[in-house]
Every structure is written in structure tokens, then in C-alpha cells.
Design an enzyme around this catalytic site. Structure first.
Site, short mmCIF file in Angstrom:
data_model
loop_
_atom_site.label_atom_id
_atom_site.label_comp_id
_atom_site.label_asym_id
_atom_site.label_seq_id
_atom_site.Cartn_x
_atom_site.Cartn_y
_atom_site.Cartn_z
N GLY B 204 0.82 -1.21 0.00
CA GLY B 204 0.00 0.00 0.00
C GLY B 204 0.85 1.25 0.00
N LEU B 230 -3.26 -5.66 -5.78
CA LEU B 230 -2.26 -4.62 -5.55
C LEU B 230 -1.10 -5.13 -4.70
CD1 LEU B 230 -1.65 -1.59 -6.00
CD2 LEU B 230 -2.70 -1.17 -3.78
N ASP B 231 0.13 -4.93 -5.20
CA ASP B 231 1.35 -5.27 -4.46
C ASP B 231 1.43 -6.75 -4.08
OD1 ASP B 231 2.01 -2.60 -4.63
OD2 ASP B 231 1.26 -2.11 -2.64
N GLN B 232 0.74 -7.61 -4.83
CA GLN B 232 0.70 -9.03 -4.46
C GLN B 232 1.30 -9.93 -5.55
OE1 GLN B 232 -1.19 -10.48 -1.62
NE2 GLN B 232 -1.02 -8.41 -0.84
#
Lengths: 287, 287, 287, 287
Positions: B204, B230-232
Site C-alpha cells: 500500500g 495490488l502489491d501481491q
């Protein structure tokens, strides 16, 4: 540390303000004291001041108690929390361990060879596995099983042992039990844990499995003070090691052990030498 | 890469089984092909096999298309996903950037000096700040503002540009916008991001502030493939740098930039050289 | 640094003795000065004392000259070498570069974005290659070729430029020429070099070739003060990166560039912030 | 290693040429053998080819001797040096140690806990200090003093022991004696040393004192094969740790111990798993 002359280590924390360094060092100088090391830090977020001072003991005309008494007026004036310790008196330490013994064995080795100097009051374990090793070194071994239906009693026994032995530092050397909140509070700032994950990632159980599933390219370990919030206490030291797609969970466990050992040993050294001051949820580490 | 002879790079992934290495290398050998590099990996958890092969181009009596056609029967037999690429044809790349330009500038520098070889089709930014720098290098600069009330159109414009230019690799060089899921899916496995935190910690926004508040002793950066989560996405490369209590959030931002740049540049290099294969939520990186 | 209030940075070195910390901080306190940072070090081998103090400028009733004058009596009494600097006045810097521009470009980038704050008086190079880049930033570019039959004149030109511009720090950003001893002496303690080897290994030329031939598993870079002894001056900062048998000399050159850039940038920052004190053939770096 | 199925590990080195990977993997495939891992490397400087193959033992219809015999014709054709080993048969190892026991103790700990699997034939030391520790583990301890006037006899005794026990790997765990050239040659490629310096810096004696005098900012350790040239044999593994001006020689010795232990343990693991091939004065390490 060993070969250095006897010193008094004075640590201070208080609200930040003008003239604090001068006030402390000036007072020590007025006694004829020789400040051999001084470190300070001001946290602008919390507006708090931290200081660590090393004074050559033989430069002072008096002992530890008079040092403390002489320092009190200044401390009161600036609302200082402070501690003075004689570097030649090793801290009273207890190690809590479990079945996995690499951190315990590593600490014992560093203690036995004099690399880490402390007064080892005993080893507590919920397993018998390390008894022979500990016995052999002439150290008291306390087997305190932690049964799920009798946890309270177990931790009462441990708490009593720590109090009886006036333990100043409790090292959780891969002790796989969760301490009750009451014990954490009673020994606040005096319990150091090694977590086998790079916190705040991978808190909780099986961090290497979590790291494996996540596909990270570095794994790590974290040494921190224990608080009632599991794996959330102020971090003292961390380190990492590189892994890749060929490493299984077992490989990570093996590689991680080397990081856990050195991270814990460094954190314990910092605490033994009064280099760590707690600053809210963080630490100041004067290296 | 530059001075090495022209090669075909063959990457393969399929269900694991007996004789896969021999089958692939034997087929290449039957053509008289010279395998100069071979790497393989079997993931025991997913039971999947991965392989990267480098074949000297001038050892083969035919070109890329015949290579592919010749490989198809074997691929079908073992349910292989495979790709063959001519190492002398640089990949078509687009860079998406925002106001903070250190990663963009670093990539441009490596590209300009020939350290990283790719065919740069253009730079897209939601700010004008880097236009002069990009123009100067003779590279197309596309200013595509992303207004909160017109995101869809903005990403449609970007998607069309990527398609028109037949972009094979999209690099998010600190592009601070969240890509819509549709775009992530359309370019699955072809978008590489740099996250300025040591994922999975600090996903995040404002990861350095998070790291500061958390009191960690190491900060890091993570390069990963972009997915709709997101960001994964699968992690390609990570690295860390040491910080201590004297470092402010601004210091962390500054120190972090150096890690972000090198981590992203390494990840981009691995992808350009076809060293990265996706294995579910993880990557196999043949270095 | 940028957002912090204006400070005076006082650095001191002298023969070690009792009461030095108190003497310095007490004097500052007697002026009402607020010491926000203090660091000291006693070298037991050389019996020398080093100290760095940061004093909030607005806590003092006077300016830099009065600070110096007020400090002189104490300095004389303890045979102190000392310097006081106003943190808001950026140091006067010159960069010497050659054909390989990655370190120059990196410094320019950090300077342009405000990450490193200094007063860039000009770039000197024995090649024209970086002129456009330097011009574009509005920085003076001086092409001073160093022909083997006219070295003396070249370095006279350079020396005159440095004097004319009252340069306080000369950065050799992969400047591949050996400075004459006279220039080294004239600017002793003010010239910082980046050597592309892990000194003391691989001094002299072609360090990556040396490292390759030697089969080392880590390569590094070293930033040091320049003395008349080639590659022998006091080391300020070093770092390394892992290599393996697959890395050619060219790979090492490429990987090494990233280390060179960050090591040099860190060393330059330390010097700009007066964190580096020379202790014989070594340095004290107060981080 | 422990939980993986029994394998044959085939290592090969020979002049580089076309079709070597296919020739080896094709032969194994023709036997029905399952190649689970394959790694290769071509050294362009020496024009030599290296390969490591892991074959699932139960995929072959025969045993080790037939594997060797079956491989001979191919080996002859390509002038291959090769070795095949059964991964389930631990290597025969001897450890040579001296008074400083941290590396010995560390290896014994890893051996005792099963982290490193080998058949420990005995520990040789020129001091009695580690006898109790070694005895306790049921391992043969041989005290072989090395008097300056009787070195030849001492090393004859040691050489005879190594031959009698058919030792395949000799680990010098901070053994502070220089082995005679004859012994180095007799066990060429089978003696691994840990040097407490970052070679090629600080060869010879007292490397930490050398590092201290030199003012380096990183210290390291190097594990290498022993040759008749002191501290010059092919490097297997290296690592470093950061130091600064506050670290004394004693601190470096202490910090260095942790690096020595982990570097030696990694090198020993690589050798035990046949991951290290000698390439002239360098090594190929298939990780």
C-alpha cells in the site's frame, strides 16, 4: 569490554530541551569524572532525549551509590529516567528455551568462551532435550513443562524463579511458548525474544512457511523486546539472508538458523552493554 | 550479453516428469545445436518443471520459426508452455513513470550507455516533469494525466499505446497510479513494478512512513510482476539497506531510492534475458 | 539536512585526556547554545580524541566568527585542531571525471534533485564526452586534456581552477589520471576518490580483471581520501556485491558500477556533513 | 538433502564443445534415468566445460558401479574427468583444529543436529583443549602436537591417519599450522580451509590486525581449497561484515568469528553436496 577498565554506564531519557548534554557532562566533569564515550539522540517525533555515557570508574572519588545520589537532583530537574551500572558487574540473566536448541547452544558457547559476559542464573525449558548440555556447563537447568491445561502454574513457577534469582535480562532463545501478559508487564523492557521472521512480515507461527508461500527473495530474523502484544514489541536488531527458488522450507529453516543466532547474540550484547533505550514502540540503539 | 554470439533462448514450463532434460537437450542436439547454458528447476510443491536453454544460433541450420515448429511436437507431448527468442532482437519496452524520477532516470542511463539493451518505445507519465530529459534522448514522451474522474479513458489511452507499439515489457518506474484489473490481465506477466517496501511488509501507500513507525532496522524494495491484486504479484527481486534510530522518514526515502533503483534494474535485466518464469504466485529466476 | 534548522557543526581533534567532552559541551552551554548532536571517539592506539558537535544556530547570541573566537582559548589549552561550519552554507565542490561517466552522472542527479547539497563550481574532464550533460545543467565544464608529454601543465591548470574557485571538496568521480603529489598535498584531506576495487586488494589498474583472475566471490568499491601514495589514503566507505563463476569481467564492471556510485555518494555525503575526521592513516566517520 | 530421495550425483569437467549437455543427459535418459537437477558452465577463458547432474537412484535399473562403467565410453570420447557418488553415503571427513574452537564447535553442532551430514572419522588438534567436547560426542580425538623441531613427524602422523580412515574431505577449522606441500599435494582438492581475512587482502598471519591498521570498513572471511601456496588456493566462499572506527582488533576478532563460522559451514556444505568443481585457480560452485 573485558579488557577495558571498569566504567560506570549512565543511561538517560527525558523530554528534550536545551543544555542537556552540557548539564550531564558538566556534572560528571565537576566530579573529576572522565567521560570516555558519549552518545545522544533526540527523537523529533516524540520530542524525547536519549543519552548514554561511559565514565571511567577510577576517575571518580566515590562509588555507584554516590553516583546515583549525586545525579538525582539533575534528574529531577529534567524529569530524567536514568540508570547507572558498574560495567564490571555482569547482569543476571536467564535463558528460556524449547526443543530447537541452536540459539541456546550459541548463547552458551559465547558465554562459555567469554565473548558475552553475563551471570547466567539458569536455563528454563519446556523440554528435557538440552539438560545434558546445560548440566555439563555447571548451569542450573529447570524443566518447566507447559501443558495446555496448566499454563498458569507453569508461568507462575517461571515468574517466581526469575524473581528469586533477581534476573535482569530474560532471553527467549526460540522459546516457543507465548508468555502471559502479566509476566510481560512484570518484566517489561527486560525480556528479549528472537523471532524467526523479518517482522512485521510473518508474525505469528511458521514464518518460514509463510515466507516460502510468499516467494520472498530474502528471509530474516528479528530480535525485539517482548510486550503483551505478540511479536509487536520494540525491535532491537534485524538481519536477512538471500534465498531463491531452489530453497525449500527446510532450506529456509536451516539458513534462517544462522541469522537467528547472530541477530539474537547482537541484540543480547547491546542490552548487556546498556546500549538499548526504549522509545515508545521503537528503540534507540547506541552502537 | 552484447559481446556474446547470437543465441536462441528457449524457456519451457510443464508438469514435471522423467526425461524432460534429456528430451529437450536431445532434440536440440539432434539438430546439431550447441546448448551453451541449461538450467532447470522442479517445484515439488506444484509438481511443475521449468527450464531455460541457450542455444548458439549459428550452430543451427535454420531460423527462429523453424526452431518453434520443430519444437512443437515435443511441447505438445509434455504439455509444455514454451517460448523461443532471438537474443539479438531487443525486447520492445515502455516505461511508465510519475513525478519522482530516480528510477526512470536510472533506467534511461543504463539504456543510454548500453548496460541494459532494449527497444524503448516510449515513456508515459502522468506529469510533464520528465519531458525534457526524455526528449533529449530522442525517446517519445507521452503525457497522460490520470484525473480521478477520467481514469478509464487515461488507461484506455495507455493500453492502446502499449498495443500499438507491441510492447513486450512494461516497467512501472515508481508510477504512482493503480492500474485497472483489465490492463493487468491483458499484459499479465509483462508488467514489472518496483515497490518501495520490503513486501509483504508495507504494502500500500507510504511504505517508508510505515517502516519508520514500525522501527525496523532494515528497509527494502521489491520488484514484482503486476497482477490485479495490488502489491501481491510474483516477486522477482528484493534487497534491503540498514537504517537506525537516527534516520528520519526523509532519510529512509533517500536511502531507499538507491535500493529501488538497483532492485528494479536487476529485475528488468532478468526479464530482458528471459531468466524469469512465473510459478503460480512465485517466480523461478535462473541467474 | 535540508529541512532541519540552521546549525553550526563543530569538529575537534586533539590528544586524549580527561574532561574534554565536558569542556566542549560546557563551553557551548555557557553561551546558551543547544547541542543537538554530539559524538566522540577516543583512539586508544594513537591516544587521540575526536568529537563532532551540532549546535542549533538560533540558540546562540552570535555568529560563526564569534563562535570561532570564543572557542580559541579552549582549543589552545587542549591543542585542539578544530573547525566550525554553518550548515546552511553549502560546500564549494569540484568534480573531476573522465570518459566513464556513471559516477559523475549519479552525483549530478543527486545534486540536481537536492539529495546532496553542495555548491558545484564546475566539472573538469580530460574528455569532451560529458560536456552536453553538464552544460544542460548550467554547470561550468572544463575540458583539460592530460597528454603524457604535458601532464604538469594540465595539473597546473586544474590546481589554479580549484584555487580560484576556493574549492573545499574535490571529488574524483572515476577520474582515471594519477594526481601529482604536489596537488595531493595542497588539497590534503579535501580530495575524495572512488576506487573500483575492495582496497587494499586490487590497488592499481584494472581491479575487476584482477578480481576475476583471483576468483573472488565478492567484489567491491572503496572511497578514500587521496594522498600522494596511490590508492593508499584513509578509507571513508566501502561496500561489496556478490559475484559467481558465471560472471565475466564485463559483468563485474557492470555490477561494480552500482557499488561505486552508492559508495562514492555516501562518502561525499559524510564529508559534506563534516562527519569524517582523519586519524592518521584511517578515518573516524560519525554517522 | 536428508529428506530427498536417494540420488546419484554426477560431476563432469572436460574441454568445451558442441553437444555435451545433450550427450550426458541423453545417455542418462537412454538408461531410463530421471535427471532431477542439471547445471552447466562453460569457462570462455579456459575453454573448459563443467557439469553437475543429479539422477534419481530408483529410476535406474542398476547401481553405482554400473553407472560408472556405463559412463566410461562417453567420458573417454570427450576427455571427461568425472565422478559419480551416491547421495545416501555420507563423505568421510576429518576436522583439524587448534586452540580457537569456534569453527570446530560450530561444525560439530551442525553435524550433531543433522544439518550437515558426513561421516566424521575424527578430530585432530595440536592442543588438548577440545578433547572433552569431542569425546562427549563419541568422536575420536587425536592430539598431535606440532613442535617446531618435529613438524615432519607430526604431519606424517596426520597423513597416515587421513589415509587409514580413507578421508575424502579434510576441514581446517582454524587450524593454525601450515601444512607441508607434500600433504597438500597428496590431498589436492580435498582440503578446505577458512582464512580469517577477505582474501586476497590480508593473507598470512594476524589478518584482523592488518585490517585494523588498514582502516577498512568491512572485514571478511574466505574459505578455499588448500594448495602448496599459502592462502592462495581456489576460493569457494567469502562473506563480510561491517566495522567502523569504534571497533578494536578484539571487536574485529569477535565479529569475524561469526563470519568465519558461516562461511566455512557453507563451503563445507557445497563440497559435501559435490557442488564445487575446481577450474584452474578458481572454482565453479553450482548452488
Amino acid at each position: 569490554m573485558m579488557s577495558t577498565p571498569r566504567s560506570y554506564i549512565l543511561t538517560v531519557s527525558c523530554p528534550d530541551g536545551v543544555g542537556l548534554v552540557a548539564a550531564v557532562s558538566g556534572l560528571v566533569a565537576s566530579w573529576g569524572g572522565w567521560l570516555t564515550e558519549v552518545s545522544n539522540h533526540s527523537d523529533r517525533a516524540t520530542n524525547r532525549f536519549f543519552m548514554r555515557n561511559v565514565v571511567a570508574a577510577d576517575s571518580l572519588p566515590f562509588g555507584l551509590d554516590e553516583f546515583k545520589n549525586g545525579f538525582l537532583p539533575l534528574a529531577r530537574r529534567h524529569q530524567m529516567e536514568f540508570a547507572v551500572r558498574d560495567s564490571s558487574v555482569p547482569k543476571r540473566v536467564a535463558i528460556l528455551a524449547s526443543r530447537e536448541a541452536h540459539c541456546l547452544d550459541d548463547l552458551l558457547h559465547r558465554w562459555r568462551t567469554g565473548e558475552l559476559r553475563f551471570d547466567l542464573r539458569g536455563v528454563v525449558s519446556n523440554h528435557e532435550t538440552s539438560r545434558a548440555e546445560v548440566d555439563r556447563l555447571g548451569v542450573a537447568f529447570h524443566h518447566v513443562p507447559v501443558r495446555s491445561d496448566a499454563k498458569e502454574q507453569a508461568f507462575e513457577t517461571i515468574g517466581r524463579f526469575l524473581e528469586d534469582e533477581q534476573v535482569e535480562l530474560v532471553v527467549l532463545a526460540r522459546y516457543m511458548q507465548i508468555l502471559p501478559a502479566s509476566l510481560c508487564q512484570r518484566f517489561a523492557g527486560r525480556i528479549v525474544n528472537i523471532h524467526h521472521g523479518f517482522l512485521p512480515s510473518f508474525a505469528g507461527s511458521r514464518p518460514y512457511q509463510q515466507a516460502y508461500d510468499c516467494g520472498v527473495k530474502l528471509i530474516g530474523a528479528t530480535s525485539h523486546f517482548v510486550t503483551a502484544d505478540l511479536d509487536q514489541g520494540p525491535i532491537i536488531e534485524q538481519d536477512v539472508i538471500r534465498v531463491d527458488h531452489t530453497d525449500t522450507v527446510d532450506d529456509m529453516v536451516r539458513l534462517g538458523r544462522d541469522v537467528e543466532k547472530t541477530v539474537l547474540a547482537r541484540a543480547v550484547r547491546y542490552v548487556l552493554e546498556d546500549r538499548v533505550l526504549v522509545d515508545g514502540s521503537k528503540t534507540v540503539v547506541f552502537k
